[in-house]
Design a protein around this motif. Structure first.
Motif, short mmCIF file in Angstrom:
data_model
loop_
_atom_site.label_atom_id
_atom_site.label_comp_id
_atom_site.label_asym_id
_atom_site.label_seq_id
_atom_site.Cartn_x
_atom_site.Cartn_y
_atom_site.Cartn_z
N GLN A 651 4.33 -2.07 0.63
CA GLN A 651 5.78 -2.37 -0.55
C GLN A 651 4.84 -3.06 -1.63
O GLN A 651 3.63 -3.70 -1.45
CB GLN A 651 6.42 -3.49 0.12
CG GLN A 651 7.28 -3.02 1.26
CD GLN A 651 8.44 -2.07 0.91
OE1 GLN A 651 8.46 -1.72 -0.44
NE2 GLN A 651 9.32 -1.42 1.78
N GLU A 668 11.51 -1.70 -6.36
CA GLU A 668 12.09 -0.69 -5.47
C GLU A 668 11.66 -0.81 -3.93
O GLU A 668 10.53 -1.17 -3.86
CB GLU A 668 11.49 0.82 -5.96
CG GLU A 668 12.06 1.09 -7.38
CD GLU A 668 13.57 1.35 -7.45
OE1 GLU A 668 14.20 1.63 -6.24
OE2 GLU A 668 14.11 0.97 -8.26
N ASP A 669 12.53 -0.42 -3.20
CA ASP A 669 12.01 -0.45 -1.84
C ASP A 669 11.29 0.80 -1.28
O ASP A 669 11.50 2.06 -1.63
CB ASP A 669 13.24 -0.18 -0.78
CG ASP A 669 12.92 -0.39 0.68
OD1 ASP A 669 11.85 -0.27 1.01
OD2 ASP A 669 13.98 -0.13 1.40
N ASN A 670 9.80 0.79 -0.92
CA ASN A 670 9.16 1.76 -0.88
C ASN A 670 8.82 2.11 0.81
O ASN A 670 7.73 2.63 1.02
CB ASN A 670 7.54 1.25 -1.36
CG ASN A 670 6.64 2.54 -1.36
OD1 ASN A 670 7.05 3.98 -1.67
ND2 ASN A 670 5.50 2.31 -0.97
N THR A 671 9.89 1.95 1.56
CA THR A 671 9.90 2.14 2.87
C THR A 671 9.63 3.51 2.95
O THR A 671 8.85 3.73 4.13
CB THR A 671 11.22 1.55 3.71
OG1 THR A 671 11.25 0.11 3.28
CG2 THR A 671 11.12 1.80 5.07
N GLN A 672 10.11 4.44 2.54
CA GLN A 672 10.07 5.88 2.90
C GLN A 672 8.48 6.39 2.76
O GLN A 672 8.26 7.13 3.52
CB GLN A 672 11.02 6.58 2.02
CG GLN A 672 10.88 8.10 2.38
CD GLN A 672 11.85 8.99 1.48
OE1 GLN A 672 12.73 8.36 0.84
NE2 GLN A 672 11.73 10.23 1.83
N ASN A 673 7.99 5.78 1.66
CA ASN A 673 6.62 6.25 1.49
C ASN A 673 5.38 4.98 1.66
O ASN A 673 4.29 5.42 1.70
CB ASN A 673 6.29 6.66 0.24
CG ASN A 673 7.28 7.92 -0.19
OD1 ASN A 673 7.25 8.83 0.38
ND2 ASN A 673 7.78 7.93 -1.43
N ASN A 676 2.57 5.65 4.47
CA ASN A 676 1.51 6.77 4.04
C ASN A 676 -0.04 6.02 4.23
O ASN A 676 -0.26 4.93 3.81
CB ASN A 676 1.50 7.22 2.74
CG ASN A 676 2.76 8.29 2.49
OD1 ASN A 676 3.50 8.57 3.68
ND2 ASN A 676 3.25 8.48 1.14
#
Length: 960
Positions: A651, A668-673, A676
């Protein structure tokens, strides 16, 4: 009388499914079976017996499979590992001495007893073995670590500092009164590649000190010998004899003076025998490496109700390891351990509890060069084991000084010194680093190096404890005390004599490369010759920063300094990363219905109706979270990868996802990426995890500037910056990981063992430990097949470099330039580089062996006597009637080609059954299934006598 001869043919189908064993349910050995023949078959002299066809049932035969026999070879192998034993379990029904309910420990036990001598003996098989793993922690900034030596990490909780700042401990500059030792390493007297200069001024412009670099180096887990107690407070009810409460822990010197050993853990790898596909084998190995225990719940009793706090699991390669916490590494706990253990304002019970809690912080200590620790502590203990300078060393003759040790010349002393000096060979930076080169400048263009020097520790002249103990961590004295740290004494080393035992009288021919012998009276003593340029001049100083020199007196202690600040030593302890409150003071880690923002200010930052639990969370995950064994169909080779827990995108900020009204700017929430896998250069640290190593947590600064030379159109931008403790341009790609120190086979059994069958060679994982092949070495494609202690890291490829060209706003330009730092409004700027990656692979050098034995031997009791010579000794006579090669296969069967073996019956007999057995070339029973069949062929010569009439008719036919 004429005769008429013909051949009578009998075919016997001996099928395992129709055998006596099959009918009786005896499936113990499918390779041996007996078939009944009814009333029997009469064999006469001269009859011919042969095998017509063979069908051997072995599941997987005929496909692209790998064969494992699973046989016990009769050989045994013993491995040694470290083991933890636990005692005094805790539960929530126990009570404190004051009668209140006890808080259980997250470990579930109050005591750990560490055993360094555990052993395991197992049978050597090709489908089953034990690998031995070791664990490491990377100093990655947010991986949960604290550099040693250190007195404490915080004043306990954030509310003890300026609460209005909303940042508390995070943004405080690191100082002595905030937990640093009273004296840091002395300038010029440390391995310069281990340390970084840290500016500790509030204005970021003046004085500073040297501290360990944060550069993602691997630090190997070592555990402390003896007993470690973990109790929070004295707990009654489970210890009626009060055996647990036996006073204070060892004195402060033992924090680093105890013995530590590399933690080694065996992992069993077991595969089924027979044929298996490469994919199933790789998946099975991976599954066993990642096999998880049942989840463990950690609960506490809050206001009479049991409440869950956390849950954790343990896998074979990713385990919760004991670490320090907000309570155990706080100022108050430290003070009760060091200053007020015998007296003080707290009760004796509280002082004991705090002392053991503080002492337990150092149960797991991560060492950068653990081999030196293990070898050094065999040489002497904390007090030097009476290794002292026998005579005065004159400063006047420093350049030609010798060190007469109080060690007698004998095999034990020589070999202990040899082990210590040999361990230094693996780390050339100990001699090539800038500080070492300044201590001993090159003479005639020959610099000091690992090829011509070694070091030993010696007490300084200004150390008041120089004749009591060797060195010191500077955490038990007040600020006015002298620096206890020892300094390195570099000595001459003859590399060519490294393993050569001499009598030591010739200085040109030193014993084991370092030892000269000198007779004093009737005894002989070990003498060391100092390295080129003489003895380290700082050892003669009478004060730490002075310029007055003094002769080194006799009885100055020499040897291996156990201290965490000794030359060549770099150490960490784990840290849970949580204070009572998070960085923005929004979360209080614990259980309760009143947090700090809603309580009465009169409570002064405490909440009696809430239970803070950060201080009890004393585990952190260490190891590899996703180790893999893979098979690549294209190359037909196996590989290991992901033996490390990788760096991920993560994050951007501690308040990620808070996009509600009034939040500016939104994060922004960067949980989706965020998951990586990446590596980072000039890494930015998120304050979600706390460690004093990173404070103050600087993240950005405001820059006002304009594009072009004019001042018109001035703009303001927030420019990100790396934490000042982060090593610039270092690659951060791992949080922790495992080494595989033993694959379970000796060299002579490797090729016939599991890893040899899968295509791995012995040499690619068992190279000699060298200066370019140690546990700190980065794994790259040029050394991936020449490892001593395998692990992995990210695979950095040339195409990545175009992504390194990043501006101050994070935009990538994809040019072919070299990345560079810059200056933006009088501030240094280092670009934040984040690059997608994957683990490097440790690929087998060979393709796997698909077939271990190329044929079967079929044995039978149908023949009179054995004709086949072979077996394991190559001279046994065996009743082999056919050879079934594995040239033809299909549908889980191997079947024979045309057989040429034919046997003649020499003794008349009647057979009522045939016993058949299927064997490997070494004549052990084959690992087959129960559908095999052998079809026999019996040829009998039949002769009929013709009558007189028939004979006359035959003659008439011939006349006509």
């Amino acid at each position: 009388m004429a005769t008429n001869e013909y051949t009578d043919l009998t075919i016997l189908d001996c099928n395992r499914q129709h055998s006596i064993q099959a009918r009786s349910g005896n499936d113990e050995n499918p390779a041996l079976f007996t078939n009944e023949l009814g009333k029997g078959i009469r064999l006469k002299v001269g009859d011919k017996v042969s095998v017509q066809a063979i069908y051997v049932s072995e599941r997987g035969a005929g496909s692209d499979t790998i064969e494992l026999k699973g046989d016990d070879t009769g050989k045994k192998r013993t491995i040694y590992y470290t083991k933890e034993n636990f005692d005094f379990p805790t539960n929530m029904e126990q009570t404190y001495s004051n009668g209140s309910n006890a808080l259980p420990l997250i470990t579930g036990y109050q005591e750990i007893i560490f055993d360094n001598n555990a052993s395991l003996t197992y049978a050597v098989k090709d489908n089953e073995t034990y690998i031995t793993v070791q664990y490491y922690l990377n100093n990655a900034g947010d991986s949960g670590h604290v550099s040693l030596p250190r007195r404490f990490c915080s004043n306990k909780t954030n509310e003890d500092t300026d609460m209005n700042s909303n940042q508390g401990e995070f943004n405080l500059v690191d100082k002595v009164d905030r937990g640093r030792p009273y004296h840091e390493v002395q300038a010029g007297q440390f391995v310069s590649s281990d340390f970084i200069y840290y500016d500790n001024s509030e204005s970021n412009t003046t004085s500073g000190f040297y501290k360990l670099r944060t550069d993602c180096s691997r630090f190997t887990l070592m555990k402390r010998e003896g007993t470690t107690k973990l109790r929070r407070e004295t707990i009654f009810g489970d210890d009626p004899d009060d055996k647990f409460d036996n006073g204070f822990p060892p004195i402060l010197d033992y924090i680093s003076g105890a013995k530590y050993y590399i933690h080694k853990q065996p992992i069993k790898i077991s595969l089924g025998s027979g044929f298996s596909s490469p994919d199933s084998i790789s998946q099975d190995i991976t599954r066993q490496l990642k096999e998880a225990s049942d989840p463990v719940d950690f609960k506490v009793k809050y206001q009479g109700v049991v409440e869950p706090v956390t849950q954790y699991v343990s896998t074979e390669t990713f385990k919760p390891q004991l670490c320090s916490s907000n309570y155990t590494m706080q100022k108050e706990t430290y003070q009760n351990f060091s200053f007020d253990r015998d007296t003080g304002g707290d009760s004796e019970e509280k002082r004991k509890e705090d002392s053991w809690a503080y002492y337990s912080n150092f149960y797991n200590v991560y060492h950068k060069r653990p081999e030196i620790r293990e070898a050094g502590q065999l040489l002497n203990n904390l007090w030097g084991s009476n290794i002292r300078n026998y005579n005065i060393i004159s400063h006047e003759f420093r350049s030609i000084a010798i060190i007469r040790l109080s060690l007698e010349w004998n095999d034990t002393n020589l070999l202990n010194l040899k082990r210590f000096f040999d361990s230094q060979e693996h780390y050339p930076e100990l001699f090539s680093n800038e500080n070492a080169q300044q201590i001993h400048p090159p003479i005639i263009d020959t610099p000091m190096s690992v090829d011509n020097a070694r070091y030993i520790h010696m007490n300084t002249q200004y150390n008041a404890k120089r004749s009591a103990s060797l060195g010191g961590d500077n955490i038990d004295f007040n600020a006015s005390a002298v620096n206890q740290r020892s300094l390195p004494a570099f000595i001459k080393f003859q590399k060519e004599n490294k393993d050569k035992l001499t009598d030591g009288y010739d200085r040109r021919n030193l014993c084991y490369g370092f030892a000269h012998r000198e007779d004093i009276g009737t005894n002989s003593f070990i003498v060391l010759t100092t390295a080129q340029g003489g003895l380290n001049e700082a050892l003669f100083l009478t004060s730490e920063n002075g310029s007055t020199y003094h002769d080194i007196p006799a009885d100055t202690i020499i040897g291996y300094d156990h201290s965490y600040n000794a030359y060549g030593t770099a150490c960490l302890i784990g840290y849970s990363g949580r204070l009572r409150y998070d960085y923005p003071f929004a979360n209080e880690w614990g259980i309760g219905d009143i947090n700090m923002w809603r309580q009465d200010p009169a409570n002064n930052g405490t909440s009696p109706e809430s239970l803070a639990t950060a201080e009890y969370l004393r585990y952190q995950y260490i190891g590899s979270n996703n180790p893999r064994c893979q098979h690549d169909p294209a190359s037909d080779k196996f590989s290991f990868s992901d033996l490390h827990t990788p760096e991920v995108s993560g994050q951007e900020w501690v308040s990620a996802g808070d996009n509600g009204s009034g939040v500016s700017p939104a994060v922004e929430d960067n949980t989706q990426n965020g998951g990586n896998i990446v590596y980072k250069i000039n890494k930015r640290i998120n304050p979600y995890t706390y460690t004093p190593d990173m404070r103050p947590y600087n993240f950005s600064y405001n820059a006002s500037y304009s594009y072009g030379k004019t001042t018109a159109g001035t703009i303001e931008r927030i420019i990100s910056q790396p934490n000042r403790s982060i090593q610039p341009w270092a690659v951060f790609d791992s949080q922790s990981g495992i080494f595989i120190s033993d694959f379970g086979y000796d060299k002579k059994d490797w090729d016939s063992g599991l890893w040899g069958i899968l295509g791995f060679s012995y040499n690619q994982f068992n190279q000699t430990l060298t200066s370019t092949n140690n546990r700190l070495t980065r794994i790259i494609n040029s050394n991936v097949n020449d490892l001593n202690i395998p692990t992995t890291n990210s695979d950095i490829v040339s195409t990545d470099t175009r992504d390194y060209i990043v501006n101050q706003f994070g935009a990538v330009y994809f040019t072919t330039q070299l990345p560079s730092s810059s200056t933006i409004k009088d501030r240094d700027f280092l670009p934040a580089i984040t690059q997608n990656t994957e683990s490097i692979k440790l690929t087998a050098q060979n393709i796997p062996r698909k077939m271990l034995r190329p044929y079967y031997c079929i044995r039978s009791d149908i023949i009179d006597r054995p004709h086949y010579v072979g077996g394991e000794n190559s001279n046994d006579r065996l009743s082999v009637v056919a050879i079934c090669d594995k040239q033809y296969s299909g549908g889980d069967f191997y079947f024979s080609s045309e057989e040429d073996f034919e046997f003649t019956i020499t003794k008349e007999k009647t057979i009522t059954s045939i016993t058949t057995s299927i064997h490997d070339p070494n004549q052990t029973f084959s690992n087959v299934n129960d559908d095999s069949s052998v079809i026999y062929r019996i040829q009998s010569q039949v002769r009929n006598d013709l009558s007189v009439a028939e004979e006359l008719l035959e003659q008439l036919k011939k006349k006509k």
